[in-house]
Motif scaffolding. Structure first.
Motif, PDB file in Angstrom:
ATOM      1  N   ALA A  74       0.831  -1.209   0.000  1.00 40.30           N
ATOM      2  CA  ALA A  74       0.000   0.000   0.000  1.00 40.30           C
ATOM      3  C   ALA A  74       0.863   1.256   0.000  1.00 40.30           C
ATOM      4  CB  ALA A  74      -0.931   0.002   1.214  1.00 40.30           C
TER       5      ALA A  74
ATOM      6  N   ALA B  31       2.502   1.804  -3.389  1.00 36.89           N
ATOM      7  CA  ALA B  31       1.545   2.320  -4.370  1.00 36.89           C
ATOM      8  C   ALA B  31       1.237   3.790  -4.116  1.00 36.89           C
ATOM      9  CB  ALA B  31       0.260   1.489  -4.333  1.00 36.89           C
TER      10      ALA B  31
ATOM     11  N   VAL C 172      -6.089   0.223  -5.004  1.00 34.90           N
ATOM     12  CA  VAL C 172      -4.975  -0.351  -4.238  1.00 34.90           C
ATOM     13  C   VAL C 172      -5.488  -1.486  -3.357  1.00 34.90           C
ATOM     14  CG1 VAL C 172      -3.205   0.103  -2.481  1.00 34.90           C
ATOM     15  CG2 VAL C 172      -3.608   1.784  -4.294  1.00 34.90           C
TER      16      VAL C 172
ATOM     17  N   ASN D 241      -6.105  -4.489  -5.517  1.00 34.30           N
ATOM     18  CA  ASN D 241      -4.843  -5.117  -5.933  1.00 34.30           C
ATOM     19  C   ASN D 241      -4.252  -5.996  -4.833  1.00 34.30           C
ATOM     20  OD1 ASN D 241      -4.887  -3.998  -8.473  1.00 34.30           O
ATOM     21  ND2 ASN D 241      -3.564  -2.281  -7.936  1.00 34.30           N
TER      22      ASN D 241
END
Length: 164
Positions: free
Chosen positions: A21, A24, A73, A76
């Motif tokens: 996280a 990203a 995010v 993902n």
């Protein structure tokens, strides 16, 4: 540019999900300011302890664009949004603050109500932005945490993680 503040939480594969996280977020928004990571028991259900922190960054994106990015995010990292049920999760990225904006409706709650309700949100927020003021109450986050910590039964423990 507006300063955005988000809470980050996970109780599944915690360290890897936090690292993913933050990577990203860093790629998308550049320099991040972060609170320490705190561990606390799951609230409202039985499950592994959560790791939580608060992150801030600057952006020109709209609230909708930031929210869409955060949901991407989460997806993902394996999160599926099924309902508002409380359960373990790979990743939970919640928009807490978008500048000093006060917006409620159409899936937006700014400032996020959890700031006033949950120690695992307010404690890292008060660490990161102790002298900033809540957009509605105008109280400093450090003062809010001092008051909440006297009545809170949630145990928060700082965790030393290398999130680089």
């Amino acid at each position: 540019m507006v300063r955005v503040v988000i809470s980050v939480g996970t109780n599944i594969d915690r360290e890897n999900n936090l690292k993913a996280a933050l990577a990203a977020l860093g790629r998308a928004y550049g320099a991040l300011r972060m609170s320490p990571v705190y561990s606390n028991p799951a609230v409202g259900f039985t499950g592994p302890d959560f790791y939580n922190l608060v992150v801030s960054f600057e952006t020109t994106q709209t609230v909708a664009e930031v929210t869409t990015f955060l949901h991407g995010v989460e997806a993902n990292q394996g999160r599926t949004r099924q309902s508002d049920r409380l359960d373990s999760r790979e990743l939970d990225l919640d928009l807490l603050l978008y500048g000093d904006h006060v917006l409620h409706g159409e899936g937006v709650d700014l400032p996020r109500g959890e700031i006033l309700e949950h120690p695992y949100v307010l404690m890292p927020l008060s660490w990161l932005l102790p002298d900033d003021r809540h957009p509605v109450t105008q109280e400093r986050y450090a003062s809010m945490w001092t008051r909440m910590s006297k009545t809170s039964t949630v145990l928060l423990k700082e965790i030393d993680l290398d999130l680089t």
